[in-house]
Design an enzyme around this catalytic site. Structure first.
Site, PDB file in Angstrom:
ATOM      1  N   LYS A 101       0.821  -1.249   0.106  1.00 55.56           N
ATOM      2  CA  LYS A 101      -0.014   0.132   0.227  1.00 55.56           C
ATOM      3  C   LYS A 101       0.871   1.289  -0.071  1.00 55.56           C
ATOM      4  CE  LYS A 101      -3.655  -2.319   2.161  1.00 55.56           C
ATOM      5  NZ  LYS A 101      -4.205  -2.648   3.396  1.00 55.56           N
ATOM      6  N   GLN A 154      -4.625  -1.807   9.822  1.00 55.30           N
ATOM      7  CA  GLN A 154      -4.407  -3.061   8.997  1.00 55.30           C
ATOM      8  C   GLN A 154      -5.058  -4.265   9.976  1.00 55.30           C
ATOM      9  OE1 GLN A 154      -3.285  -3.264   5.875  1.00 55.30           O
ATOM     10  NE2 GLN A 154      -3.575  -5.500   6.162  1.00 55.30           N
ATOM     11  N   ASP A 193     -10.763   2.631   4.035  1.00 57.15           N
ATOM     12  CA  ASP A 193     -11.413   1.332   4.199  1.00 57.15           C
ATOM     13  C   ASP A 193     -12.964   1.041   3.882  1.00 57.15           C
ATOM     14  OD1 ASP A 193      -9.610  -0.595   3.499  1.00 57.15           O
ATOM     15  OD2 ASP A 193      -9.333  -1.405   5.512  1.00 57.15           O
TER      16      ASP A 193
END
Ligand code: NAD
Length: 294
Positions: free
Chosen positions: A59, A103, A126
């Site tokens: 990422k 994460q 997200d």
């Protein structure tokens, strides 16, 4: 159009992701000239899970490629809930940061739902915050969860319209299956969600015009479970080790045999994985534009 006799056409997520990242790079340059700053993404990672570390590196590299600033923090496994909450609050207040991502999975002592709920919904890169999930349920504009949004974008690229089709999603996680089912519904498909308690999964899967697997079980879906001419999207990522001790990634679908009867199919790797990262970048730029009214 992919021909049935030649085997399925490949839904090439890697190629589309590369094109989208080039477009995002141009967009970021133009927007930076207007606003005086680049978009920023903060990834919070806790502990030493090697798979998570690899995803986070991927990422951050992608951010670098398109000109998004990374404000990542890697915290030790024993980080407390209060410390992580404090970090999230600080990032919520930080004007350089447009997207925040925790994460997953987090170490067992941390309550990930409570932490995700503390992210400012307008920085929820997200798309997992209840406010953004609620917007999806209601069909309102908002940040959409990256993997299912990547599936929808890939279908769109190949002019595969879900409208009027029967879409079957196997898997009902908050991360993939549930939001994807809602997105397909929003696109006017008739949607069935199948899961580990679904009786006769093969028959349900075989009724799909569009079959999406988000299961996490190596090659569970075999050719006899797929309707000839179906579109097959394999979200699963499973690591297997072959007889020579070499490890590789495979999906939830038995690719070789299914590609002989499907019309379209995603490869693993090179299908939905690169689309997920690209939608994260897309979401970060989207939040930045919303926040700066650009
Ligand atoms: P999860 O474990 O949270 O959910 C798996 C789902 O599969 C569950 O809803 C369960 O009911 C269903 N399931 C399990 N066994 C089944 C069976 N035998 N028959 C029918 N249904 C069954 O997983 P997740 O987070 O949704 O991820 C699913 C897969 O997708 C994993 O392989 C994960 O690595 C992969 N993934 C890929 C990307 C990507 O970018 N390509 C992103 C996220 C997840």
């Amino acid at each position: 159009m992919a021909g049935l006799l030649d085997g399925a056409g490949l839904l090439d997520g890697k190629a589309l992701a590369a094109r989208m990242q080039t477009e995002l790079t141009e967009q970021v340059k133009t927007l930076q000239a207007q606003s005086g700053r680049v978009p920023g993404l903060a990834v919070l990672m806790v502990g030493d899970n090697p798979a998570s570390a690899a995803y986070v590196r991927g990422k951050e590299k992608a951010c670098e490629r398109v000109g998004i600033a990374s404000y990542g923090t890697h915290l030790p496994t024993d980080t407390s809930q209060a410390e992580l909450a404090r970090r999230i609050q600080a990032l919520n207040q930080d004007d350089r940061v447009d997207g925040i991502l925790v994460q997953l999975p987090l170490p067992d002592h941390l309550d990930s739902v409570a932490l995700l709920n503390q992210i400012d919904p307008d920085k929820d890169a997200d798309g997992l915050h209840p406010v953004n999930m609620g917007r999806l349920v209601r069909g309102e504009t908002g940040l959409r969860s990256c993997t299912p949004a990547g599936v929808m974008r890939l279908l769109e690229e190949y002019a595969i319209a879900p409208q009027g089709k029967h879409a079957v999603v196997i898997g009902r996680s908050i991360l993939v299956g549930k939001p994807l089912a809602l997105m397909l519904l929003e696109a006017n498909a008739t949607v069935t969600i199948a899961h580990s308690h679904t009786p006769d999964l093969a028959a349900v899967a075989r009724s799909a015009d569009i079959l999406v697997t988000a299961i996490g079980k190596t090659e569970l879906v075999t050719a006899d479970m797929v309707k000839p001419g179906a579109v097959v999207v394999d979200v699963g990522i499973n690591r297997v080790t072959d007889a020579n001790g070499k490890s590789r990634l495979v999906g939830d679908v038995k690719f070789d045999s299914v590609q002989e009867i499907a019309e379209w199919i995603t490869p693993v790797p090179g299908g939905i994985g690169p689309m997920t990262v690209t939608m994260l970048l897309h979401n970060t730029v989207w939040s930045y534009r919303q926040r700066l009214a650009l």
